[in-house]
Design a protein around this motif. Structure first.
Motif: not given
Lengths: 457, 366, 316
Positions: B175, B285, B289
């Motif tokens: 990330l 994101l 993730a």
């Protein structure tokens, strides 16, 4: 001034104290020099006491060392490798040694020891063993054979076992065989009268006349058991004189042909090599298969505790039994296979003598009997037969009879790889991809291509 | 004048209200038929996926002996299917909201009672013994007698912790690294840009698992062999190309004006990135993730190969060996471990499912 | 636009811009490049080196030799079969599941309302989201050859088959294709769904007014809009299928004999499982070369460059 004086005094006192402590610490009587020995072991449901005995052996040795007045102590640190089998474990261990991070003591299947010896990873033990006759002197001579490489002994035998064909007497009775026939089977096998082909015939009759789904089952992965069949057909896999790997086409084809016939007669399931281990055990122990080619320790590890087979000798032999691996032809020699596991010491071990002494204690008769009785392996010393626990473990006594005709896998460093090729070919034969002679060709091709110094006849 | 050729076959100039009604009715039934066909098709192809997972669940909570039986499965499915059909009928037939709610509650109650009577007695939690008893393998194997061997499995919680550590660390690193790289690739022009984009695809062609031995050697030479950090870094490296691809897609979808206004207000590129653009790609994101965490959660080959002495058990290894050791004897325990293993990734996945659907590969405007 | 560019460069046109550019490059791309070089490029270089040695299971190298390559071209009888199987596997999985079925799923689920569509998409993403060991375990239970297996239960009780089916022995390649296909379809489904959602509504309405039915709408509006995603998914999934074998390894271990041993799995068996690391390195090298070739060719053929290289701003 006072401070300064106090400071000097403190300094002096500290110096005296430290100095005397140093002197005291260096006297041998109070010095404790702990040597850490790392033991590499594979976690294995059928052998938890293999590393456990080494730990206990170290404890005994420490007592002995204290009694001798020595300040040395041995501490065994066990590393359990999660490898699924002895072969995977050996490969991982070779890599670990290769990068110089090998353990001090390791547990390995015997046929791999010369792979370690060849690379200089294992320690030659002849001299150390000669120095400790009390512990090593009485081990069965034939077991030492399995720990030998061309130039000496490289391992201490830890256990032995016997492999055989278990069979279900109940099913045979339902299939129409009478008790006389069933009870005579072991003796007939040993005398060479019962052959591999008759095994298939019996299994076929069981399949035909009972509800049993399977006739003969064997392990579903690479291992030593099925080598028994190859040995019955005359494959020794090692050249007597040179010790190199030996492949004989016709004998290989004959052995593969037996499996081929077994599948074609519906006796060996075509997907045997794809079944799960526990499915196979379940199939046999719940009466769904006539024969199970495996080893004696399965009784202690699974048959008695999990499947509830009768632990009493008479009750067991009423419904179950085993025969040695039959001969290929009438009048031939029946056989069995023993696959000893051995303790070995690394060539770079920190304190080889200490390590060997630990192993000596680990090989004590009573500790070995602990392991043997708990997991139904055979012991390594004749005095174990006097142990009441051993005597009470009748499977061990009865299986020891097979030791007279037992063979070993060759201690060739490349045998592990050859076994992999054999197993792949076996799978090919059973699933119908290869015929017997084609399988022999496959083995010879692959072995010649990927192994060094293979003799082909 | 020839009648205009129309799609519906009705000449609109001469159509009567009745004709329109007929047309509307036909369109409605056609639409309903299409919807039913679609649903039927989707249900049919989704069943092969739903059934095994549901089976896993039922076995974990019900199997007593060593068989993976299906009785509980079929019974619960029957109850569930009837309940779903009843819900649907209620939704269709109810005329007011209140009626619908009453109907739904009644059906739910009825379904629960039927379920409890039919399936309840078979349910139990004994398969979850591994959560409290590390030596459960011996207990399971010695159901017919008492044999306790050496403890082979560590506590499942340790494996759980290790897996969380590995997957979590890997996710955090990805990330951090991937959005940075993706932003730069999306917004900046520099000489090697084309080559880099192409290489992202090419990297995907690397047979990672066949490079295990070179990687073993390399990790050894840089001193990271036998460390968790080594395993985590390897995992990060392998997830990076995919993560960068996806993030670039998200960055490409963010209009330039927002950044531009930030830049004209005096922010530096980095500040614009952090304060203005990054919040816009929150969904991206979340998506990477989830993918990264689940990849780390399921990893077992690298853990087994690169950790020599410090074999930190992870949930994947734990599951693998429980299956090897215990399966034929007790499907129930294996399923229970499976459910326990599945639940974290399932929760993560359900929470982020919405965002996963927004993954694209770089704008397809027309 | 140009004037604003000038404005920006003017404001930042001071001496620090080159330095700033370089630091930005370092901060943004540095870590990614470092990790990639370290864990992709260097192992390949090591692999090339290893393939010219006789590295074996003890990690000892005794000589430099080309015997591994000789083995590849002369000695290996399994290789043609393995290569053939790889083609069949990659092509079938791609054509049936990854692209086609992914498309079908995307189209059907977007035709429903959001909640139902989302539910089915969620179901189809579940295999990809489950840990591989668990997913394959479920498959093993489903295709269990006895009548305990779910598939056999269904076949025997619903379709009236008499003997249980043993897919693993009778149709291992089909089994492997389906198991991998379920996973592969989800990726295409996601990307196509996002793309379909991006199609402007007015285009569809216009088509409807012009008299297009569902199929015509799909053919003339949806599919052209999906041209890029389809190309991307095709290339990307081809590479994935060429290179990954984890599910096959867990499911059939390479199948009865060599039946489901695709090339990557073959390399793994040799490179890793049996200790012939040098030979495995040579085989792996071929796979890498082919993979890179496919990637670059695909890039050119599908013109992915135009899709991905949408230049944005060049302000530093």
């Amino acid at each position: 001034m006072r401070h300064w004086k106090a400071g000097t005094v403190t300094l002096l006192i500290a110096a005296v104290v430290n100095g005397s402590a140093a002197i005291i610490a260096s006297t041998p009587a109070l010095a404790q020099d702990t040597v850490k020995l790392e033991l590499w072991s594979r976690q294995d449901p059928s052998g938890p006491l293999r590393p456990g005995n080494v730990v206990k052996g170290a404890e005994r040795l420490n007592k002995e060392l204290a009694g001798e007045g020595s300040g040395k102590r041995a501490e065994v640190v066990v590393h359990e490798s999660p490898a699924p089998g002895f072969d995977d474990d050996a490969l991982q261990l070779l890599k670990v040694f290769g990068i110089g991070q090998g353990p001090d003591v390791f547990i390995v299947a015997h046929e791999w020891i010369c792979a370690f010896q060849q690379e200089g990873f294992a320690l030659k033990l002849d001299d150390y063993i000669a120095k400790d006759p009390q512990h090593f002197g009485t081990i069965f001579p034939s077991l030492w054979q399995s720990a030998k490489c061309p130039d000496g002994i490289y391992g201490v035998p830890q256990d032995a076992e016997a492999r055989m064909f278990f069979y279900n007497k109940k099913l045979l009775r339902v299939a129409g065989y009478d008790n006389a026939f069933i009870d005579a089977m072991p003796a007939r096998t040993l005398s060479g009268e019962l052959t591999m082909d008759e095994l298939i015939d019996i299994a076929k009759q069981v399949r035909g006349k009972t509800k049993a789904q399977y006739g003969i089952l064997h392990r579903p992965n690479k291992g030593p058991d099925y080598i028994m069949v190859f040995q019955s057909y005359g494959n020794s896999f090692a050249d007597r004189g040179t010790g190199k790997l030996l492949l004989e086409h016709d004998k290989l084809a004959a052995a593969f042909g037996w499996f081929d016939r077994g599948v074609k007669e519906g006796v060996i399931p075509a997907n045997n090599t794809a079944m799960e281990f526990d499915a196979l055990r379940k199939a046999f122990y719940t009466g769904n298969a006539a024969f199970w080619m495996y080893g004696i320790w399965d009784l202690g590890t699974y048959a008695f505790p999990t499947y509830g087979l009768p632990k009493d000798e008479a009750a067991f032999f009423a419904d179950w039994g085993w025969i040695a691996a039959p001969a290929a032809k009438r009048g031939g020699q029946a056989g069995s296979l023993t696959h000893p596991i051995i303790y070995a010491v690394a060539a770079h071990a920190a304190d080889p003598e200490l390590a060997v002494r630990v192993l000596g204690h680990a090989s004590a008769a009573d500790l070995n009997t602990d392991h043997a009785v708990a997991t139904t392996h055979l012991g390594i010393k004749p005095e174990q037969l006097n142990d009441p626990r051993y005597a009470a473990a009748w499977p061990l006594a009865r299986a020891t009879e097979l030791l007279k005709i037992t063979k070993f896998l060759p201690n060739n460093p490349q045998f592990g790889d050859l076994n992999g090729i054999l197993y792949t070919a076996l799978q090919g034969v059973e699933t119908g991809r290869l015929s017997g002679p084609q399988a022999a060709d496959f083995v010879i091709d692959e072995a010649s291509a990927s192994l060094k110094g293979v003799i082909v006849k | 004048m020839a009648a205009p050729a129309t799609f519906t076959g009705i000449d609109t100039r001469l159509a009567t209200p009745a004709d329109w009604d007929r047309l509307a009715a036909r369109a409605r039934s056609l639409r309903r038929a299409k919807a039913v066909a679609l649903y039927a098709f989707l249900i049919a192809v989704s069943l092969p996926i739903i059934l095994p997972y549901f089976w896993l669940l039922t076995i974990a909570f019900s199997t007593k002996t060593g068989v993976a039986d299906t009785l509980v499965l079929w019974r619960s499915l029957a109850v569930l299917a009837l309940a779903v059909i009843a819900f649907w009928l209620a939704a269709m037939l109810a005329q007011t909201r209140r009626q619908m709610w009453v109907g739904v509650t009644a059906i739910a109650l009825a379904a629960t009672i039927v379920f409890a009577r039919l399936v309840g007695p078979d349910l139990h939690l004994r398969n979850f013994i591994f959560l409290v008893e590390p030596d459960f393998a011996s207990i399971v194997r010695s159901r017919a007698g008492e044999v306790r061997g050496a403890v082979q499995f560590p506590s499942v919680w340790r494996a759980f912790g290790n897996s969380t550590l590995i997957a979590g660390a890997q996710t955090v690193i990805v990330l951090t690294v991937a959005p940075l790289a993706a932003y730069y690739l999306s917004r900046f022009q520099f000489p090697a840009r084309a080559a880099m984009l192409r290489s992202l695809l090419v990297l995907h062609a690397f047979p990672v698992l066949t490079l295990i031995v070179p990687m073993f050697l390399m990790l050894y030479w840089i001193g990271l062999l036998d460390t968790l950090a080594g395993v985590i870094l390897v995992l990060v490296a392998f997830e990076l190309p995919f993560a960068i691809f996806i993030m670039k897609g998200f960055f490409d979808a963010v209009p330039w004006d927002i950044e531009m206004s930030a830049l004209t207000d005096g922010a530096s590129r980095r500040q614009a990135f952090l304060r203005v653009v990054l919040p816009q790609v929150r969904n991206g994101l979340l998506a990477i993730a989830v993918f990264t965490f689940i990849r780390g959660w399921e990893e077992y080959i690298f853990v087994f190969t690169f950790l020599i002495r410090n074999t930190n058990w992870t949930m994947s290894l734990y599951m693998y060996y429980v299956r090897d050791d215990v399966m034929g004897v007790d499907y129930g325990v294996v399923s229970a471990v499976g459910v326990f293993y599945l639940v974290p990734s399932l929760i993560l996945y359900l929470a982020a499912q919405r965002y996963l659907m927004q993954m694209s590969i770089g704008g397809v405007k027309g | 636009m140009a004037s604003i560019n000038e404005l920006m460069t003017e404001r930042r046109g001071h001496a620090g811009s080159a330095v700033r550019r370089r630091t930005n490059f370092g901060i943004f791309l540095g870590p990614a490049i470092a990790l990639t070089v370290l864990f992709f490029v260097i192992p390949v270089i090591i692999d090339i080196a290893v393939s010219f040695t006789d590295l074996d299971r003890t990690l000892r190298v005794s000589k430099f030799t080309t015997e591994q390559y000789q083995k590849v071209f002369q000695g290996d009888r399994r290789l043609p079969q393995v290569i053939g199987l790889t083609f069949i596997y990659v092509f079938s999985t791609l054509a049936i599941f990854n692209v086609t079925f992914g498309l079908v799923l995307a189209l059907t689920t977007t035709s429903l309302n959001d909640m139902s569509g989302g539910f089915f998409r969620g179901v189809w993403l579940l295999p990809r989201m489950s840990p591989s060991v668990l997913y394959i375990l479920l498959w093993l239970w489903v295709v269990n050859p006895s009548d305990v297996g779910l598939l056999n239960q269904f076949l025997i009780q619903v379709l009236g088959l008499t003997k249980p089916l043993d897919l693993m022995t009778t149709a291992p390649v089909a089994l492997v294709i389906i198991a991998n296909g379920f996973i592969g379809a989800s990726m295409g489904m996601i990307i196509f769904t996002a793309a379909i959602r991006g199609i402007p509504e007015h285009l569809l309405h216009a088509a409807e007014v012009d008299g297009a039915g569902t199929l015509a709408k799909i053919r003339f509006v949806t599919l052209p809009a999906l041209r890029w995603p389809i190309s991307f998914v095709t290339i990307y999934q081809t590479l994935s299928l060429l290179v990954s074998f984890e599910y096959i390894l867990l499911l059939t271990k390479g199948g009865p004999f060599y039946d489901t041993t695709v090339y990557a799995l073959y390399v793994y068996r040799h490179a890793f499982a049996s200790g012939q690391y040098g030979y495995g390195a040579a085989l792996a090298l071929f796979l890498i070369v082919i993979g890179i070739a496919v990637a670059l060719l695909g890039w050119r053929f599908f013109d992915l460059g135009r899709l991905l290289q949408r230049p944005r701003i060049e302000v530093h």
